[in-house]
Design an enzyme around this catalytic site. Sequence first.
Site, short mmCIF file in Angstrom:
data_model
loop_
_atom_site.label_atom_id
_atom_site.label_comp_id
_atom_site.label_asym_id
_atom_site.label_seq_id
_atom_site.Cartn_x
_atom_site.Cartn_y
_atom_site.Cartn_z
CB CYS B 121 -0.91 0.00 1.23
SG CYS B 121 -1.86 1.54 1.40
CB CYS B 124 -2.11 4.62 4.20
SG CYS B 124 -3.55 3.90 3.39
CB SER B 125 -0.18 0.82 6.52
OG SER B 125 -1.15 1.45 7.33
CB CYS B 126 -4.56 -0.83 2.58
SG CYS B 126 -5.30 0.82 2.65
#
Lengths: 224, 217
Positions: B121, B124-126
């Site tokens: 991602c 962000c940090s999906c």
Amino acid sequence: MTRPHDMGGRFGDGAVIPEPETPVFHEDWHARALAVTLAAGALGQWNLDTSRHARERLSPRDYARFSYYEKWMAGLADLLVEKGVLSREDLAGGGDDAPHPLAARALKAHAVAGVLAKGGPSDRPSAIPPRFVPGCAVRTLRPAANRLVDGGHTRLPAYAAGARGVILSCHGAHVLPDANAHGLGEAPEPLYTVVFPASELWAAPEHPGDEVTLDLWQSYLEPA
Amino acid sequence: MPHDHHDHHDHHDDHTHGEDHPHAHLPPDPALRVRALETILTRKGLIDPAALDAIIDTYQNRIGPKNGALVVARAWADPEFHAALMRDATAVVADMGFFGRQGEHITAVANTPQTHNMVVCTLCSCYPWPLLGIPPGWYKSDAYRARAVREPRKVLADFGVTLPGDKAVRVWDSTAEMRYLVVPERPEGTEGWSVEALAGLVTRDSMIGTGLPRQPG
């Protein structure tokens, strides 16, 4: 145009450092930061897109110097004040402890499992018909920017702006982050997975067969 | 076009940088900052510390890569399950009890002799929480987010993985709420193994695509 979170393709970050599967949290405060963020979100004063945007619009310097969960805390504190849940005085330790009007909405321990299990699906009915089917050639918009709010939240990364790809799959209509992050409604529209040859994105791709896929909303795309 | 009025243009020197932002009113030390926020919200009745403990317990002890490993092992052992997983992973893993936050829309992508899949991602940090838990530090790092899309093979080298030259890499950048589970190739020499034994070979990193499964023996 861009913000510091939009770092796909950037040079100079150095090695990725692998780590074992445990511990899940390297510091106790990491776990608390995650939990405080989820619990505060349950107050219902903002949505997932708003909270992502709150982290993205930290100043570039804060974004760079804060560790991961520090960004979460900073974004949360900013949102709590912007939405009127807390005051700056509260954050500075000078607020009162009178019962808060939103206290009835506080997430209780017995409700945690249900709330986490429920999640927040983003698929919605939509009157906007799909323009594309798998196999269609498309081009992404350039620049990669929110078309509704200047400097606003968007999920088209800069590295994929103006790139030609092919629709891989259609996922029905999903909430549009560009609108939802800014109180402009959910504005659901068709969402696609689009596949791009690495050579379309990078000056020096590692391998001629490599590809990158992105999940992109219909309004990010035009026929190619 | 409306401007994003929450934007802050900071003209202070380094020392006072960011004081426009409400978060600057909290203590600078990260651990104290979290504790301060938790304390303020608790005193006002806006969060319940017992709920925080329940959230932490969930992701520290209950939900993690063991869930995903069970899905992958079943896919290896049962061709019909594999086909169903590739058709509608969300429904199939929900039937196994894996659903919820950050796993509302799941897609399984299978490695083949021709293609290696890898998930990132960049924005962000999906990450598919119900299957893999909370993402590791490196998944959330600038280095991974910046490099995985442009030079996945060099990133794989950081993990000690070298792919054959005739295998293509497909990197999935999780830019929406679709969450991806990589189904790695089943290791040779595991014919007839039980699902439980197979699951023991499936690592977290192999389900993100930065690793390969353990080899038997």
